[in-house]
Design a protein around this motif. Structure first.
Motif, short mmCIF file in Angstrom:
data_model
loop_
_atom_site.label_atom_id
_atom_site.label_comp_id
_atom_site.label_asym_id
_atom_site.label_seq_id
_atom_site.Cartn_x
_atom_site.Cartn_y
_atom_site.Cartn_z
N ILE A 26 44.56 43.08 -11.35
CA ILE A 26 44.05 44.22 -10.61
C ILE A 26 43.40 43.70 -9.33
O ILE A 26 42.41 42.96 -9.38
CB ILE A 26 43.07 45.04 -11.45
CG1 ILE A 26 43.75 45.51 -12.75
CG2 ILE A 26 42.57 46.25 -10.65
CD1 ILE A 26 42.84 46.26 -13.69
N VAL A 27 43.98 44.08 -8.20
CA VAL A 27 43.58 43.54 -6.90
C VAL A 27 42.92 44.64 -6.06
O VAL A 27 43.51 45.70 -5.86
CB VAL A 27 44.80 42.98 -6.14
CG1 VAL A 27 44.39 42.41 -4.78
CG2 VAL A 27 45.50 41.91 -6.98
N ALA A 28 41.72 44.38 -5.58
CA ALA A 28 41.02 45.32 -4.70
C ALA A 28 41.35 45.01 -3.25
O ALA A 28 41.27 43.87 -2.82
CB ALA A 28 39.52 45.22 -4.91
N LEU A 40 48.33 47.81 4.50
CA LEU A 40 48.38 46.51 3.84
C LEU A 40 48.76 46.65 2.37
O LEU A 40 49.62 45.92 1.87
CB LEU A 40 47.03 45.80 3.97
CG LEU A 40 46.92 44.46 3.24
CD1 LEU A 40 47.95 43.46 3.75
CD2 LEU A 40 45.50 43.89 3.38
N ALA A 41 48.14 47.61 1.67
CA ALA A 41 48.45 47.81 0.25
C ALA A 41 49.91 48.18 0.06
O ALA A 41 50.59 47.66 -0.85
CB ALA A 41 47.54 48.90 -0.32
N LYS A 42 50.41 49.08 0.90
CA LYS A 42 51.82 49.48 0.81
C LYS A 42 52.74 48.30 1.04
O LYS A 42 53.73 48.10 0.31
CB LYS A 42 52.10 50.59 1.83
CG LYS A 42 53.54 51.06 1.83
CD LYS A 42 53.76 52.13 2.90
CE LYS A 42 55.22 52.56 2.97
NZ LYS A 42 55.45 53.57 4.04
N VAL A 57 52.22 48.18 -8.07
CA VAL A 57 52.04 49.58 -7.72
C VAL A 57 50.68 49.72 -7.02
O VAL A 57 49.78 48.91 -7.23
CB VAL A 57 52.10 50.48 -8.98
CG1 VAL A 57 50.91 50.22 -9.90
CG2 VAL A 57 52.19 51.94 -8.62
N VAL A 58 50.54 50.77 -6.18
CA VAL A 58 49.27 51.06 -5.52
C VAL A 58 48.51 52.12 -6.30
O VAL A 58 49.09 53.11 -6.74
CB VAL A 58 49.49 51.56 -4.07
CG1 VAL A 58 48.16 52.00 -3.45
CG2 VAL A 58 50.13 50.50 -3.21
N VAL A 131 48.40 45.65 -9.96
CA VAL A 131 47.94 46.94 -9.46
C VAL A 131 47.09 46.68 -8.23
O VAL A 131 46.06 46.00 -8.31
CB VAL A 131 47.13 47.71 -10.52
CG1 VAL A 131 46.70 49.06 -9.97
CG2 VAL A 131 47.95 47.88 -11.80
N ILE A 132 47.53 47.21 -7.08
CA ILE A 132 46.78 47.08 -5.84
C ILE A 132 45.91 48.32 -5.68
O ILE A 132 46.41 49.42 -5.45
CB ILE A 132 47.71 46.94 -4.62
CG1 ILE A 132 48.74 45.81 -4.83
CG2 ILE A 132 46.89 46.73 -3.34
CD1 ILE A 132 48.14 44.44 -4.89
#
Length: 215
Positions: A26-28, A40-42, A57-58, A131-132
């Protein structure tokens, strides 16, 4: 250097720093409004999926905006986007639940064109390894937000000079059809104070990506 090239560079920097393993990651991705977190997340998810590296996935924090009717009742509609206009408990609950990768988890998203949260409109599949999580207040150093830090395996903070963010935030309202005076007023009343809060009250990050004024 163009914005797109810089984003691709940022994507590579983040992916290369991610911990290895088979467990869910799980990335913040945190930072002030208008800094480019969503882009950036996309791009991170697209790169991870298209490259066959990891299923990703975002999960957007924007999906946990309180409804406008609730904000109006609370007297906080004009401050929509500030920390107290989100369903913090619901958001924290989702972050805890998605650590279980043995089943699917349905999550809300935010329809910006209609300015509403759409419940159950996306899903974190059980086969998704990364998971972003994207949002302004993920690393905020203050209660209750500071309690989220333990939910993340990797923390990225994206920053830019406040003067650059101010220009972008005003331009957002101009793009919505407001004139210069109204756009500036709306940004200075809510968006810019929120950006300043995020920049000045950040918690610890594993990576900090710094944008220049031309980005």
């Amino acid at each position: 250097m163009t914005k797109q090239i810089n984003i691709l560079d940022d994507v590579s920097v983040v992916i290369n720093a991610l911990p290895n393993g088979e467990e869910r990651l799980i990335v913040a991705v945190a930072g002030p409004p208008a800094v480019g977190k969503s882009t950036l997340a996309k791009c991170l998810v697209e790169t991870l999926n298209q490259g066959g590296l990891e299923p990703a996935v975002v999960l957007p924090m924007d999906g946990f905006h309180l409804d406008n009717a609730v904000l109006e009742e609370n007297g906080t509609l004009e401050r929509k986007g500030s920390p107290n206009t989100f369903d913090f408990d619901g958001f924290q609950s989702i972050l805890i639940r998605i650590q279980d990768q043995t089943k699917d988890h349905f999550i809300p998203t935010f329809d910006r064109s209609r300015d509403i949260e759409v419940a159950g409109s996306a899903v974190v599949r059980k086969g998704t390894r990364i998971v972003i999580v994207e949002g302004s207040y993920l690393l905020l150093d203050g209660e209750p937000w500071s309690g989220l830090s333990s939910c993340f395996d990797h923390r990225v903070f994206v920053e830019a000079p406040l003067i650059e963010l101010r220009s972008r935030l005003i331009q957002r309202w101009l793009d919505y059809g407001y004139d210069e005076e109204a756009a500036t007023s709306k940004a200075e009343f809510n968006d810019i104070p929120n950006a300043q809060l995020v920049l000045e009250s950040r918690g610890e990050a594993d990576q900090t990506l710094r944008q220049s004024n031309n980005k």
